[in-house]
Design a protein around this motif. Structure first.
Motif, PDB file in Angstrom:
ATOM      1  N   GLU A   1       0.844  -1.200   0.000  1.00 30.70           N
ATOM      2  CA  GLU A   1       0.000   0.000   0.000  1.00 30.70           C
ATOM      3  C   GLU A   1       0.873   1.242   0.000  1.00 30.70           C
ATOM      4  O   GLU A   1       1.792   1.369   0.810  1.00 30.70           O
ATOM      5  CB  GLU A   1      -0.889   0.000   1.248  1.00 30.70           C
ATOM      6  CG  GLU A   1      -1.840   1.153   1.310  1.00 30.70           C
ATOM      7  CD  GLU A   1      -2.696   1.117   2.565  1.00 30.70           C
ATOM      8  OE1 GLU A   1      -3.158   2.187   2.962  1.00 30.70           O
ATOM      9  OE2 GLU A   1      -2.883   0.039   3.138  1.00 30.70           O
TER      10      GLU A   1
ATOM     11  N   SER B   1      -4.776  12.678  -9.408  1.00 31.58           N
ATOM     12  CA  SER B   1      -3.891  11.548  -9.121  1.00 31.58           C
ATOM     13  C   SER B   1      -2.906  11.873  -7.999  1.00 31.58           C
ATOM     14  O   SER B   1      -2.564  10.995  -7.197  1.00 31.58           O
ATOM     15  CB  SER B   1      -3.164  11.078 -10.383  1.00 31.58           C
ATOM     16  OG  SER B   1      -2.411  12.115 -10.933  1.00 31.58           O
TER      17      SER B   1
ATOM     18  N   GLN C   1      -4.885  11.570  -4.844  1.00 29.83           N
ATOM     19  CA  GLN C   1      -5.115  10.147  -4.620  1.00 29.83           C
ATOM     20  C   GLN C   1      -3.878   9.494  -3.991  1.00 29.83           C
ATOM     21  O   GLN C   1      -3.989   8.739  -3.020  1.00 29.83           O
ATOM     22  CB  GLN C   1      -5.455   9.499  -5.953  1.00 29.83           C
ATOM     23  CG  GLN C   1      -5.928   8.087  -5.869  1.00 29.83           C
ATOM     24  CD  GLN C   1      -6.309   7.552  -7.248  1.00 29.83           C
ATOM     25  OE1 GLN C   1      -6.328   8.285  -8.234  1.00 29.83           O
ATOM     26  NE2 GLN C   1      -6.600   6.281  -7.301  1.00 29.83           N
TER      27      GLN C   1
ATOM     28  N   ARG D   1      -3.903   8.804   0.051  1.00 25.17           N
ATOM     29  CA  ARG D   1      -4.342   7.409   0.065  1.00 25.17           C
ATOM     30  C   ARG D   1      -5.854   7.287  -0.027  1.00 25.17           C
ATOM     31  O   ARG D   1      -6.502   6.654   0.792  1.00 25.17           O
ATOM     32  CB  ARG D   1      -3.823   6.690   1.309  1.00 25.17           C
ATOM     33  CG  ARG D   1      -2.337   6.621   1.352  1.00 25.17           C
ATOM     34  CD  ARG D   1      -1.842   5.954   2.599  1.00 25.17           C
ATOM     35  NE  ARG D   1      -2.287   6.698   3.782  1.00 25.17           N
ATOM     36  CZ  ARG D   1      -2.851   6.144   4.846  1.00 25.17           C
ATOM     37  NH1 ARG D   1      -3.017   4.869   4.911  1.00 25.17           N
ATOM     38  NH2 ARG D   1      -3.223   6.882   5.856  1.00 25.17           N
ATOM     39  N   VAL D   2      -6.425   7.950  -1.033  1.00 26.83           N
ATOM     40  CA  VAL D   2      -7.866   7.891  -1.265  1.00 26.83           C
ATOM     41  C   VAL D   2      -8.122   7.392  -2.672  1.00 26.83           C
ATOM     42  O   VAL D   2      -7.226   7.371  -3.512  1.00 26.83           O
ATOM     43  CB  VAL D   2      -8.530   9.271  -1.054  1.00 26.83           C
ATOM     44  CG1 VAL D   2      -8.375   9.728   0.389  1.00 26.83           C
ATOM     45  CG2 VAL D   2      -7.966  10.317  -2.001  1.00 26.83           C
ATOM     46  N   SER D   3      -9.358   6.996  -2.922  1.00 30.83           N
ATOM     47  CA  SER D   3      -9.724   6.547  -4.262  1.00 30.83           C
ATOM     48  C   SER D   3      -9.815   7.748  -5.199  1.00 30.83           C
ATOM     49  O   SER D   3      -9.879   8.907  -4.750  1.00 30.83           O
ATOM     50  CB  SER D   3     -11.077   5.834  -4.222  1.00 30.83           C
ATOM     51  OG  SER D   3     -12.103   6.767  -3.922  1.00 30.83           O
ATOM     52  N   ALA D   4      -9.849   7.465  -6.488  1.00 33.66           N
ATOM     53  CA  ALA D   4      -9.991   8.542  -7.483  1.00 33.66           C
ATOM     54  C   ALA D   4     -11.306   9.282  -7.264  1.00 33.66           C
ATOM     55  O   ALA D   4     -11.359  10.514  -7.362  1.00 33.66           O
ATOM     56  CB  ALA D   4      -9.915   7.962  -8.891  1.00 33.66           C
TER      57      ALA D   4
ATOM     58  N   THR E   1     -12.946   9.698  -4.444  1.00 33.83           N
ATOM     59  CA  THR E   1     -12.832  10.543  -3.254  1.00 33.83           C
ATOM     60  C   THR E   1     -12.005  11.783  -3.557  1.00 33.83           C
ATOM     61  O   THR E   1     -12.352  12.890  -3.124  1.00 33.83           O
ATOM     62  CB  THR E   1     -12.217   9.750  -2.087  1.00 33.83           C
ATOM     63  OG1 THR E   1     -13.101   8.677  -1.757  1.00 33.83           O
ATOM     64  CG2 THR E   1     -11.996  10.624  -0.865  1.00 33.83           C
TER      65      THR E   1
END
Length: 87
Positions: free
Chosen positions: A11, A51, A54, A58-61, A63
């Motif tokens: 991660e 990006s 992101q 550490r979030v989704s696209a 979010t």
């Protein structure tokens, strides 16, 4: 110490790295802290991409887009395709 991106268990994380002591301290962000950090990035660099948000937070696209959209609705940034910039 310096801020760096690194991988823990596959991660991507952002945190403080102390090469002398060989320690890593990952950042964990609340929603408000992330939005403040996003705004600080935009103020420092003039713009930020989805990006980048992101990766750093550490979030989704989705979010990342929602956070940038919210800052745009608040009028603190200008939302552009793929990111945001100073108004």
């Amino acid at each position: 110490m310096r801020v760096a991106t690194f991988s823990i268990a596959g991660e991507r994380r952002v945190g403080l790295v102390d090469l002398d002591a060989q320690t890593i301290a990952p950042f964990d962000f609340s929603v408000d802290q992330a939005k403040s950090g996003i705004l600080a990035l935009i103020e420092r660099n003039g713009a930020v991409t989805c990006s980048t948000v992101q990766l750093l937070f550490r979030v989704s696209a989705a979010t990342a887009r929602r956070d940038l959209d919210q800052l745009g609705r608040e009028g603190v940034v200008l939302r552009v395709h793929g990111g945001a910039m100073l108004p």
